[in-house]
Design a protein around this motif. Structure first.
Motif, mmCIF file in Angstrom:
data_model
loop_
_atom_site.group_PDB
_atom_site.id
_atom_site.type_symbol
_atom_site.label_atom_id
_atom_site.label_comp_id
_atom_site.label_asym_id
_atom_site.label_seq_id
_atom_site.Cartn_x
_atom_site.Cartn_y
_atom_site.Cartn_z
ATOM 1 N N VAL A 97 55.331 42.141 44.344
ATOM 2 C CA VAL A 97 54.842 41.876 42.987
ATOM 3 C C VAL A 97 54.116 40.538 42.912
ATOM 4 C CG1 VAL A 97 57.014 40.832 42.203
ATOM 5 C CG2 VAL A 97 55.470 41.886 40.535
ATOM 6 N N ARG A 98 53.069 40.525 42.100
ATOM 7 C CA ARG A 98 52.326 39.285 41.838
ATOM 8 C C ARG A 98 52.176 39.104 40.344
ATOM 9 N NH1 ARG A 98 46.667 39.225 44.458
ATOM 10 N NH2 ARG A 98 46.454 38.527 42.349
ATOM 11 N N ALA A 99 52.281 37.868 39.907
ATOM 12 C CA ALA A 99 52.004 37.503 38.520
ATOM 13 C C ALA A 99 50.715 36.699 38.505
ATOM 14 C CB ALA A 99 53.149 36.687 37.935
ATOM 15 N N VAL A 100 49.834 37.061 37.602
ATOM 16 C CA VAL A 100 48.523 36.427 37.504
ATOM 17 C C VAL A 100 48.294 36.021 36.060
ATOM 18 C CG1 VAL A 100 46.043 36.767 37.787
ATOM 19 C CG2 VAL A 100 47.630 37.803 39.412
ATOM 20 N N ARG A 101 47.806 34.782 35.873
ATOM 21 C CA ARG A 101 47.496 34.294 34.524
ATOM 22 C C ARG A 101 46.015 34.543 34.235
ATOM 23 N NH1 ARG A 101 48.756 28.894 34.855
ATOM 24 N NH2 ARG A 101 46.617 28.481 35.421
ATOM 25 N N LEU A 102 45.760 35.160 33.112
ATOM 26 C CA LEU A 102 44.388 35.397 32.676
ATOM 27 C C LEU A 102 43.998 34.361 31.630
ATOM 28 C CD1 LEU A 102 44.429 39.282 32.268
ATOM 29 C CD2 LEU A 102 43.540 37.958 34.170
ATOM 30 N N PRO A 103 42.776 33.998 31.465
ATOM 31 C CA PRO A 103 41.605 34.599 32.082
ATOM 32 C C PRO A 103 41.202 33.958 33.402
ATOM 33 C CG PRO A 103 40.878 33.068 30.408
ATOM 34 C CD PRO A 103 42.402 33.051 30.398
ATOM 35 N N ASP A 104 41.895 32.921 33.844
ATOM 36 C CA ASP A 104 41.442 32.203 35.041
ATOM 37 C C ASP A 104 41.870 32.843 36.354
ATOM 38 O OD1 ASP A 104 44.086 31.546 34.659
ATOM 39 O OD2 ASP A 104 43.772 29.395 34.573
ATOM 40 N N MET A 105 42.652 33.926 36.311
ATOM 41 C CA MET A 105 43.068 34.689 37.489
ATOM 42 C C MET A 105 43.873 33.860 38.498
ATOM 43 S SD MET A 105 42.219 37.824 37.010
ATOM 44 C CE MET A 105 42.390 38.538 38.623
ATOM 45 N N VAL A 106 44.673 32.918 38.010
ATOM 46 C CA VAL A 106 45.530 32.105 38.872
ATOM 47 C C VAL A 106 46.815 32.875 39.157
ATOM 48 C CG1 VAL A 106 46.922 29.992 38.960
ATOM 49 C CG2 VAL A 106 44.597 29.922 38.056
ATOM 50 N N LEU A 154 57.564 51.085 40.196
ATOM 51 C CA LEU A 154 57.959 49.681 40.063
ATOM 52 C C LEU A 154 56.784 48.847 39.581
ATOM 53 C CD1 LEU A 154 59.952 49.286 43.401
ATOM 54 C CD2 LEU A 154 60.921 49.458 41.084
ATOM 55 N N ILE A 155 57.085 47.704 38.993
ATOM 56 C CA ILE A 155 56.043 46.790 38.542
ATOM 57 C C ILE A 155 55.451 46.095 39.761
ATOM 58 C CG2 ILE A 155 55.523 44.741 37.158
ATOM 59 C CD1 ILE A 155 57.970 45.637 35.379
ATOM 60 N N ALA A 156 54.145 46.324 39.998
ATOM 61 C CA ALA A 156 53.472 45.762 41.155
ATOM 62 C C ALA A 156 52.681 44.503 40.801
ATOM 63 C CB ALA A 156 52.528 46.792 41.762
ATOM 64 N N MET A 157 52.195 44.439 39.556
ATOM 65 C CA MET A 157 51.462 43.267 39.106
ATOM 66 C C MET A 157 51.765 43.042 37.629
ATOM 67 S SD MET A 157 47.753 43.165 40.925
ATOM 68 C CE MET A 157 47.617 41.433 40.503
ATOM 69 N N ALA A 158 51.731 41.767 37.236
ATOM 70 C CA ALA A 158 51.895 41.403 35.837
ATOM 71 C C ALA A 158 50.838 40.352 35.514
ATOM 72 C CB ALA A 158 53.297 40.838 35.583
ATOM 73 N N PHE A 159 49.988 40.690 34.561
ATOM 74 C CA PHE A 159 48.944 39.779 34.118
ATOM 75 C C PHE A 159 49.373 39.156 32.803
ATOM 76 C CE2 PHE A 159 46.803 42.855 36.793
ATOM 77 C CZ PHE A 159 45.940 42.073 37.550
ATOM 78 N N ALA A 160 49.552 37.847 32.786
ATOM 79 C CA ALA A 160 49.970 37.128 31.579
ATOM 80 C C ALA A 160 48.738 36.641 30.836
ATOM 81 C CB ALA A 160 50.853 35.948 31.945
ATOM 82 N N ILE A 161 48.712 36.912 29.538
ATOM 83 C CA ILE A 161 47.596 36.515 28.693
ATOM 84 C C ILE A 161 48.168 35.637 27.580
ATOM 85 C CG2 ILE A 161 45.660 37.349 27.299
ATOM 86 C CD1 ILE A 161 46.285 40.155 28.713
ATOM 87 N N PRO A 162 48.037 34.298 27.720
ATOM 88 C CA PRO A 162 48.600 33.410 26.694
ATOM 89 C C PRO A 162 47.945 33.635 25.336
ATOM 90 C CG PRO A 162 47.832 32.179 28.623
ATOM 91 C CD PRO A 162 47.365 33.593 28.779
#
Length: 112
Positions: free
Chosen positions: A30-39, A102-110
């Motif tokens: 699993v990876r967590a990525v913050r949007l919009p900067d894709m970190v 299963l959850i493979a990726m989660a993109f967080a959008i503040p």
């Protein structure tokens, strides 16, 4: 499990602050990525577990409030208010990508 069912399970485990149950919802890669900067903020199940054990589940008042949920295909987007991390709730949206149940990726959008 369907994409909605696995997201509902992780949501309930989060609110129960049950780390073992929560982590059972995530793929090993699993990876967590913050949007919009894709970190990438978390990479792998071990990093996820360490973060939630150390930074989230230690807060007695921690709980997520579901504002809205959108599901399509293997993606589920939750609009949430996170309570218990500070004096005011934190508004966020999370897009979960589900693979093999299963959850493979989660993109967080503040929210702000």
């Amino acid at each position: 499990m369907t994409p909605v069912a696995i997201v509902e399970e992780q949501f309930a485990a989060y609110n129960a602050r049950d780390l073992e149950r929560f982590m059972a919802c995530f793929a090993d890669t699993v990876r967590a990525v913050r949007l919009p900067d894709m970190v990438t903020t978390l990479d792998g199940k071990a990093a996820y577990a360490a973060f939630y054990a150390r930074e989230r589940f230690v807060h007695d008042g921690l709980r997520a409030e579901l504002v809205n949920r959108i599901a399509y295909g293997n993606k589920v987007i939750d609009h949430e208010l996170i309570h218990g991390l500070g004096p005011d709730p934190i508004e966020t949206a999370i897009m979960f990508v589900i693979e093999d149940g299963l959850i493979a990726m989660a993109f967080a959008i503040p929210g702000k």
